[in-house]
Write a protein that holds these residues in place. Structure first.
Motif, PDB file in Angstrom:
ATOM      1  N   SER A  92       0.826  -1.205   0.000  1.00  0.00           N
ATOM      2  CA  SER A  92       0.000   0.000   0.000  1.00  0.00           C
ATOM      3  C   SER A  92       0.863   1.258   0.000  1.00  0.00           C
ATOM      4  O   SER A  92       0.584   2.209  -0.733  1.00  0.00           O
ATOM      5  CB  SER A  92      -0.935  -0.010   1.218  1.00  0.00           C
ATOM      6  N   VAL A  93       1.924   1.250   0.802  1.00  0.00           N
ATOM      7  CA  VAL A  93       2.834   2.384   0.848  1.00  0.00           C
ATOM      8  C   VAL A  93       3.523   2.571  -0.499  1.00  0.00           C
ATOM      9  O   VAL A  93       3.754   3.694  -0.957  1.00  0.00           O
ATOM     10  CB  VAL A  93       3.865   2.195   1.991  1.00  0.00           C
ATOM     11  N   ALA A  94       3.828   1.466  -1.168  1.00  0.00           N
ATOM     12  CA  ALA A  94       4.503   1.523  -2.462  1.00  0.00           C
ATOM     13  C   ALA A  94       3.543   1.852  -3.601  1.00  0.00           C
ATOM     14  O   ALA A  94       3.974   2.015  -4.745  1.00  0.00           O
ATOM     15  CB  ALA A  94       5.200   0.200  -2.730  1.00  0.00           C
ATOM     16  N   GLY A  95       2.251   1.936  -3.299  1.00  0.00           N
ATOM     17  CA  GLY A  95       1.269   2.286  -4.323  1.00  0.00           C
ATOM     18  C   GLY A  95       0.872   1.100  -5.198  1.00  0.00           C
ATOM     19  O   GLY A  95       0.408   1.291  -6.324  1.00  0.00           O
ATOM     20  N   MET A  96       1.050  -0.086  -4.711  1.00  0.00           N
ATOM     21  CA  MET A  96       0.755  -1.272  -5.516  1.00  0.00           C
ATOM     22  C   MET A  96      -0.652  -1.804  -5.303  1.00  0.00           C
ATOM     23  O   MET A  96      -1.062  -2.737  -5.982  1.00  0.00           O
ATOM     24  CB  MET A  96       1.776  -2.371  -5.201  1.00  0.00           C
ATOM     25  N   THR A  97      -1.408  -1.248  -4.360  1.00  0.00           N
ATOM     26  CA  THR A  97      -2.784  -1.708  -4.127  1.00  0.00           C
ATOM     27  C   THR A  97      -3.731  -0.543  -4.364  1.00  0.00           C
ATOM     28  O   THR A  97      -3.346   0.626  -4.391  1.00  0.00           O
ATOM     29  CB  THR A  97      -2.969  -2.212  -2.690  1.00  0.00           C
TER      30      THR A  97
END
Length: 48
Positions: A42-47
């Motif tokens: 989520s932090v990495a923007g993958m979700t």
């Protein structure tokens, strides 16, 4: 003979108890790992 049977019963219950405890701990660890991995994604923007 009843003493031996009772002892065998307690050993069986102890073994089953340990099996359930180990299974529950492994499920909890897998769930914790999944939550951490989901937070990282989520932090990495993958979700979404």
């Amino acid at each position: 003979m009843t003493g031996r049977s009772l002892s065998d019963s307690r050993k069986w219950l102890s073994r089953v108890g340990w099996l359930i405890l180990i299974w529950a701990a492994s499920v909890a660890a897998l769930g914790a790992f999944a939550l951490v991995l989901r937070a990282i994604m989520s932090v990495a923007g993958m979700t979404v």
